[in-house]
Design a protein around this motif. Structure first.
Motif, PDB file in Angstrom:
ATOM      1  N   GLY A 167       0.804  -1.221   0.000  1.00 38.72           N
ATOM      2  CA  GLY A 167       0.000   0.000   0.000  1.00 38.72           C
ATOM      3  C   GLY A 167       0.838   1.274   0.000  1.00 38.72           C
ATOM      4  O   GLY A 167       0.308   2.366   0.037  1.00 38.72           O
ATOM      5  N   GLY A 168       2.172   1.121   0.007  1.00 36.49           N
ATOM      6  CA  GLY A 168       3.033   2.298  -0.065  1.00 36.49           C
ATOM      7  C   GLY A 168       3.251   2.996   1.259  1.00 36.49           C
ATOM      8  O   GLY A 168       3.865   4.055   1.312  1.00 36.49           O
ATOM      9  N   LEU A 186       7.844   0.786  -8.425  1.00 39.93           N
ATOM     10  CA  LEU A 186       8.274   1.213  -7.096  1.00 39.93           C
ATOM     11  C   LEU A 186       7.098   1.930  -6.463  1.00 39.93           C
ATOM     12  O   LEU A 186       6.547   2.850  -7.051  1.00 39.93           O
ATOM     13  CB  LEU A 186       9.444   2.192  -7.217  1.00 39.93           C
ATOM     14  N   ILE A 187       6.692   1.480  -5.286  1.00 39.44           N
ATOM     15  CA  ILE A 187       5.587   2.166  -4.614  1.00 39.44           C
ATOM     16  C   ILE A 187       6.154   2.846  -3.380  1.00 39.44           C
ATOM     17  O   ILE A 187       6.432   2.202  -2.385  1.00 39.44           O
ATOM     18  CB  ILE A 187       4.484   1.175  -4.219  1.00 39.44           C
ATOM     19  N   CYS A 188       6.382   4.155  -3.482  1.00 44.48           N
ATOM     20  CA  CYS A 188       7.030   4.785  -2.327  1.00 44.48           C
ATOM     21  C   CYS A 188       6.059   5.522  -1.432  1.00 44.48           C
ATOM     22  O   CYS A 188       6.411   5.900  -0.328  1.00 44.48           O
ATOM     23  CB  CYS A 188       8.177   5.683  -2.771  1.00 44.48           C
ATOM     24  N   ASN A 189       4.851   5.758  -1.855  1.00 46.16           N
ATOM     25  CA  ASN A 189       3.888   6.383  -0.943  1.00 46.16           C
ATOM     26  C   ASN A 189       2.469   5.931  -1.287  1.00 46.16           C
ATOM     27  O   ASN A 189       2.229   5.364  -2.345  1.00 46.16           O
ATOM     28  CB  ASN A 189       4.021   7.902  -0.989  1.00 46.16           C
ATOM     29  N   LYS A 241      -2.255   4.103  -4.966  1.00 47.14           N
ATOM     30  CA  LYS A 241      -3.599   4.406  -5.458  1.00 47.14           C
ATOM     31  C   LYS A 241      -3.583   4.556  -6.987  1.00 47.14           C
ATOM     32  O   LYS A 241      -4.453   4.054  -7.678  1.00 47.14           O
ATOM     33  CB  LYS A 241      -4.089   5.692  -4.787  1.00 47.14           C
ATOM     34  N   ASP A 242      -2.548   5.240  -7.486  1.00 46.24           N
ATOM     35  CA  ASP A 242      -2.444   5.440  -8.934  1.00 46.24           C
ATOM     36  C   ASP A 242      -2.278   4.122  -9.671  1.00 46.24           C
ATOM     37  O   ASP A 242      -2.667   3.988 -10.830  1.00 46.24           O
ATOM     38  CB  ASP A 242      -1.252   6.361  -9.252  1.00 46.24           C
ATOM     39  N   LEU A 243      -1.682   3.136  -9.006  1.00 46.40           N
ATOM     40  CA  LEU A 243      -1.478   1.838  -9.640  1.00 46.40           C
ATOM     41  C   LEU A 243      -2.703   0.933  -9.493  1.00 46.40           C
ATOM     42  O   LEU A 243      -2.693  -0.218  -9.898  1.00 46.40           O
ATOM     43  CB  LEU A 243      -0.265   1.145  -9.019  1.00 46.40           C
ATOM     44  N   GLY A 244      -3.750   1.471  -8.877  1.00 43.56           N
ATOM     45  CA  GLY A 244      -4.977   0.702  -8.744  1.00 43.56           C
ATOM     46  C   GLY A 244      -5.011  -0.201  -7.533  1.00 43.56           C
ATOM     47  O   GLY A 244      -5.715  -1.202  -7.502  1.00 43.56           O
ATOM     48  N   ILE A 245      -4.215   0.138  -6.518  1.00 40.54           N
ATOM     49  CA  ILE A 245      -4.239  -0.652  -5.279  1.00 40.54           C
ATOM     50  C   ILE A 245      -5.001   0.132  -4.219  1.00 40.54           C
ATOM     51  O   ILE A 245      -4.682   1.286  -3.961  1.00 40.54           O
ATOM     52  CB  ILE A 245      -2.802  -0.913  -4.781  1.00 40.54           C
ATOM     53  N   GLU A 293     -16.901   1.772   1.569  1.00 41.58           N
ATOM     54  CA  GLU A 293     -15.443   1.849   1.486  1.00 41.58           C
ATOM     55  C   GLU A 293     -14.942   1.123   0.232  1.00 41.58           C
ATOM     56  O   GLU A 293     -14.048   1.596  -0.461  1.00 41.58           O
ATOM     57  CB  GLU A 293     -14.846   1.232   2.749  1.00 41.58           C
ATOM     58  N   ILE A 294     -15.544  -0.019  -0.060  1.00 42.63           N
ATOM     59  CA  ILE A 294     -15.175  -0.753  -1.274  1.00 42.63           C
ATOM     60  C   ILE A 294     -15.567   0.053  -2.507  1.00 42.63           C
ATOM     61  O   ILE A 294     -14.794   0.173  -3.466  1.00 42.63           O
ATOM     62  CB  ILE A 294     -15.865  -2.135  -1.295  1.00 42.63           C
ATOM     63  N   ALA A 295     -16.770   0.638  -2.462  1.00 39.76           N
ATOM     64  CA  ALA A 295     -17.232   1.437  -3.596  1.00 39.76           C
ATOM     65  C   ALA A 295     -16.270   2.582  -3.881  1.00 39.76           C
ATOM     66  O   ALA A 295     -16.004   2.936  -5.028  1.00 39.76           O
ATOM     67  CB  ALA A 295     -18.631   1.988  -3.296  1.00 39.76           C
ATOM     68  N   LYS A 296     -15.740   3.135  -2.793  1.00 39.51           N
ATOM     69  CA  LYS A 296     -14.776   4.232  -2.930  1.00 39.51           C
ATOM     70  C   LYS A 296     -13.540   3.745  -3.697  1.00 39.51           C
ATOM     71  O   LYS A 296     -13.013   4.438  -4.560  1.00 39.51           O
ATOM     72  CB  LYS A 296     -14.383   4.687  -1.524  1.00 39.51           C
ATOM     73  N   ALA A 297     -13.115   2.533  -3.361  1.00 40.84           N
ATOM     74  CA  ALA A 297     -11.970   1.949  -4.053  1.00 40.84           C
ATOM     75  C   ALA A 297     -12.283   1.705  -5.522  1.00 40.84           C
ATOM     76  O   ALA A 297     -11.482   2.009  -6.403  1.00 40.84           O
ATOM     77  CB  ALA A 297     -11.564   0.642  -3.371  1.00 40.84           C
TER      78      ALA A 297
END
Lengths: 506, 329
Positions: free
Chosen positions: A52-53, A70-73, A78-82, A152-156
């Motif tokens: 999750g960074g 690389l997930i540093c934050n 989020k940008d990678l869809g996680i 919360e899931i819908a938000k994702a």
């Protein structure tokens, strides 16, 4: 060959000198629900925080859809869809569903004002995709726990998440609500979203997950496919648990003494009404039911933490007037609350200070506290309760959930109550610590302490208790004994299907 | 491996910083003062001056640390001081000539302490029984206490001619150390012991850290809070005695203005957290000295008088900013 949406390979991570993850691999296919299980402190959260960074791995690589990243934050993740759905939800109670879905990425009109209609339309679309019937303008506060999870899931989903991490989403949910959540998870799976599901409830894991990864002390001890491997709950538990631990057994030949606490015609508006029950010395009495059945409020009232209840409470035959928690403590009634983080731990105090707070009078010499005796008490409980810790001077927040729970239990053991009320004593506690807590309960009852266990897990009360009261809508819907209780009979009473359940409160 | 070592090093540094940052800040400013204005700064006279000038705020700040640690705030301490001081001077003057001066002083002190504790109790009762947030309660009583005192004094001040009473704060031990410094240091030691070594002290921090959990541990949190505010009132009364004795007078309009702000600032620089549960008495002690140093330095360096507060404010915020950065990691 199915495509991997996520691959984590040879992940290492250590804090100071403690190695918390070593050479961990984890992969996830499209539309797969993978269980990530292990004891508290096995490294699940650390691994997910790396994904999750929130944390950075010391070494190892991460591939998203085959490409090394690389997930540093957290925002990179989020940008990678996680999307990481934490145990504590991040919804704002005083905003509507759609306002929550678009929090931080609101759609604006040209004028700069919010485009509420468009946001509601898109919210409706997302909710439809999840096949839940929810009006976007509902206030989040008014939703029950499972729908909050779903929002919360819908938000994702709205932010185009392809991988969703769910950290113990079912701890605060009732059985019906869990079914709701699972339905949504299956819908997502069919749409090609992958989910990593962290839970201590192995039964649920078997129900919902396709594959599993088991961590123990930062090492991946097993992973595979449930269907192929035919893994059972017991086998999973064995793989997770650190030391081979004896299962706690209740002993049937213990002596149950005279009636110690009697509650008669006890009512509190909106919460419970006409409650009658009694507990005997050395008895383990269970209270179960669905979420919101009023059992927590009932015992908080008896303990003096909630005011306004009417009725009679008799302790050893004498009428008792408890006006505060201090009165309860003085009368020999103890209460280990639910929701440890909110109601249990005092976060700025050390482990020792948390342990001695209730019985602090015992550590007083004239006006001053005897720190040495406090330390001795801490060492004693550390051994007796098998609390995993380094130094009693550390803050209690340094401990894992199960160990925190043991400290709070120890807090009341130190006060030596005659009646101990345990509200959800194993909430968010791993398999090993659960057995420890069960052993402590059995041992206490052998010593003649009356124990009242409140739990929403039917199998827990069946396993622990001599007698079980099932509550429904603020009333006791029925009573079962250890011998004739089953999950079905409890469920029947808890859902109001039992015959006694008709007398619910208006 | 090297990375690991760095991490350890940083962690231990963070630990030191979290616990002793106020000491570090204090010694930094102290050293700076010596370097910049050594000749004028490092004289016995000046150091004693700094200590004496800040002992009244210091006594109040000790109580404020408990209040903040319990999760509350008390904005009314300046007004409490004025009200208590008014009672003291009124008793001194109305009884002067009727009873011997020493009896007169004893009655005045008793009256002052009773008044202080009562005002604290009023705050505490409104907060615990009325369930009103401490900020609102003390914002209200701040206005009430001062305004009623002004009414009694008809807007003016009042002076005492009781020389024995004036000696309480003006007598110098060995002809060098003014008594207020000793009061402040002694109370610091006592309050430190109360905070670390008594049941009440433990309960104060527990209540501020997690009130609900503390209550569910069988503790009467309302009583803890009530006592905390009463203790604040008691300390304010002591501060009022020092203040009235030192000045020989009290003026409800011009006395003890902004004392609450200086006391809060000292506690916060000392590491008290506004969300409760944290705050060391030793930290507050150094917080008081830090503020005193800053005031003193600005006079010595010759900062324009109207800008002194601006400088002080900036330094307070900077000090807390530095602490937050490191402890939150």
């Amino acid at each position: 060959m199915a495509e991997f949406v996520l691959e984590m390979t040879n992940i290492y991570k250590s804090f100071s000198e403690n190695c918390v993850l070593s050479d961990v691999n984890l992969s996830l296919q499209k539309g797969e629900i993978r269980a990530l299980i292990g004891e508290n402190g096995a490294g699940k959260s650390t691994l997910m925080n790396i994904l999750g960074g929130v944390l950075n791995a010391d070494s190892g690589s991460l591939f998203i859809a085959g490409e090394e990243v690389l997930i540093c934050n957290p925002s990179a993740a989020k940008d990678l869809g996680i999307a990481f759905i934490h145990q504590e939800l991040t919804l704002v109670n005083d905003l509507t569903v759609s306002e929550n879905l678009f929090l931080g990425s609101e759609i604006r009109k040209k004028s700069g004002l919010l485009n509420i209609n468009e946001m509601c339309r898109q919210s409706r679309e997302v909710l439809k995709r999840l096949q839940v019937d929810l009006e976007p303008k509902t206030m989040v506060r008014s939703l029950d726990a499972s729908y909050k999870q779903i929002v919360e899931i819908a938000k994702a989903i709205r932010s185009n998440a392809r991988i969703i991490i769910m950290d113990e989403p079912t701890t605060a949910l009732s059985n019906v609500e869990i079914e709701n959540l699972f339905k949504v998870m299956r819908t997502l799976k069919d749409q090609g979203v992958s989910i990593i599901f962290i839970s201590h409830k192995l039964q649920e894991v078997l129900t919902i997950c396709d594959t599993y990864s088991i961590l123990k002390d930062g090492v991946l001890v097993a992973s595979g496919n449930f269907e192929e491997d035919k893994l059972t709950e017991a086998e999973m538990a064995r793989l997770m648990v650190n030391v081979k631990r004896q299962e706690a057994f209740r002993s049937d030949d213990k002596e149950i003494g005279e009636i110690i606490l009697e509650v008669e015609d006890y009512s509190l508006r909106k919460h419970f009404s006409n409650i009658d029950f009694s507990v005997r010395r050395g008895e383990i009495l269970g209270f179960t039911g669905l979420l919101g059945d009023g059992r927590s409020e009932l015992f908080q009232s008896i303990f003096g933490a909630l005011k306004g209840a009417t009725g009679t409470i008799r302790l050893n035959g004498k009428a008792l007037n408890i006006r505060s928690t201090k009165d309860a403590l003085a009368s020999g009634i103890g209460y280990v609350p639910r929701n440890r983080k909110e109601n249990g731990i005092i976060k700025d105090l050390s482990i020792t200070q948390n342990l001695t707070i209730t019985a602090l009078t015992n550590f007083k010499h004239k006006l001053l506290l005897n720190h040495k005796r406090e330390k001795q008490a801490c060492d004693l409980h550390k051994n007796n309760l098998r609390i995993k810790m380094k130094n009693g001077k550390e803050l209690i927040t340094c401990l894992s959930g199960g160990n925190q729970q043991k400290v709070i239990l120890g807090r009341w053991l130190e006060a030596d109550p005659a009646i101990l009320i345990l509200d959800n004593p194993t909430q968010g506690v791993d398999v090993g610590a659960k057995q420890d807590i069960y052993s402590i309960i059995f041992e206490l009852s052998m010593r003649g302490v009356s124990i009242i266990v409140l739990s929403n897990e039917a199998n827990e009360v069946i396993r622990l208790c001599d007698r079980i009261h099932v509550m429904y809508h603020g009333s006791i819907a029925g009573e079962l004994t250890h011998e004739n209780a089953s999950e079905e009979s409890i469920m029947l009473l808890a859902t109001g299907a039992g015959e006694c359940a008709t007398r619910n409160i208006a | 491996m090297k990375k690991l070592k760095d991490l350890n090093y940083r962690e231990s540094w963070n630990n030191i910083w979290a616990n002793y940052s106020v000491g570090v800040i204090f010694f930094f400013i102290f050293t700076l003062s010596i370097v910049v204005k050594g000749k004028h700064f490092l004289t016995l006279n000046n150091i004693i001056n700094i200590l004496r000038n800040n002992s009244i705020i210091g006594i109040i700040a000790l109580g404020m640390t408990f209040i903040i640690a319990s999760g509350g705030i008390d904005l009314s301490v300046g007004s409490q001081l004025v009200a208590t001081g008014t009672i003291i001077i009124l008793i001194l003057e109305s009884l002067s000539g009727l009873v011997p001066p020493l009896v007169c002083i004893a009655l005045a002190l008793l009256g002052g302490l009773t008044m202080g504790i009562s005002l604290g109790f009023v705050n505490g009762l409104l907060i615990t029984q009325g369930r009103i947030p401490p900020f609102i309660v003390t914002l209200g009583t701040m206005n009430v206490f001062r305004s009623v005192s002004q009414h009694f004094m008809r807007g003016g001040g009042f002076t005492t001619r009781n020389t024995d009473y004036i000696g309480i704060a003006n007598y110098k031990l060995f002809g060098v150390i003014p008594l207020p410094i000793l009061y402040f240091v002694a109370l610091t030691v006592i309050m430190h012991v109360v905070s670390k070594h008594t049941r009440f002290g433990r309960f104060v921090y527990a209540t501020g850290s997690n009130e609900k959990a503390t209550k569910l541990s069988g503790i009467n949190v309302n009583r803890v809070k009530l006592f905390t505010y009463a203790l604040m009132g008691f300390l304010v009364a002591l501060a009022a005695i020092v203040e009235t004795s030192r000045m020989g007078s009290i003026n409800p309009t011009s006395s003890a203005n902004y004392y609450e702000m200086d006391a809060i600032a000292a506690a916060v620089i000392g590491g008290a957290s506004m969300s409760g549960g944290k705050g060391l008495i030793v930290g507050t002690f150094f917080g008081v000295l830090t503020i005193g140093l800053i005031n003193n330095m600005m006079t010595l360096v010759g900062v324009p008088p109207f800008l002194v507060s601006a400088m002080k404010g900036t330094i307070i915020v900077l000090a807390v900013l530095l602490q937050k950065k490191e402890t939150e990691q």
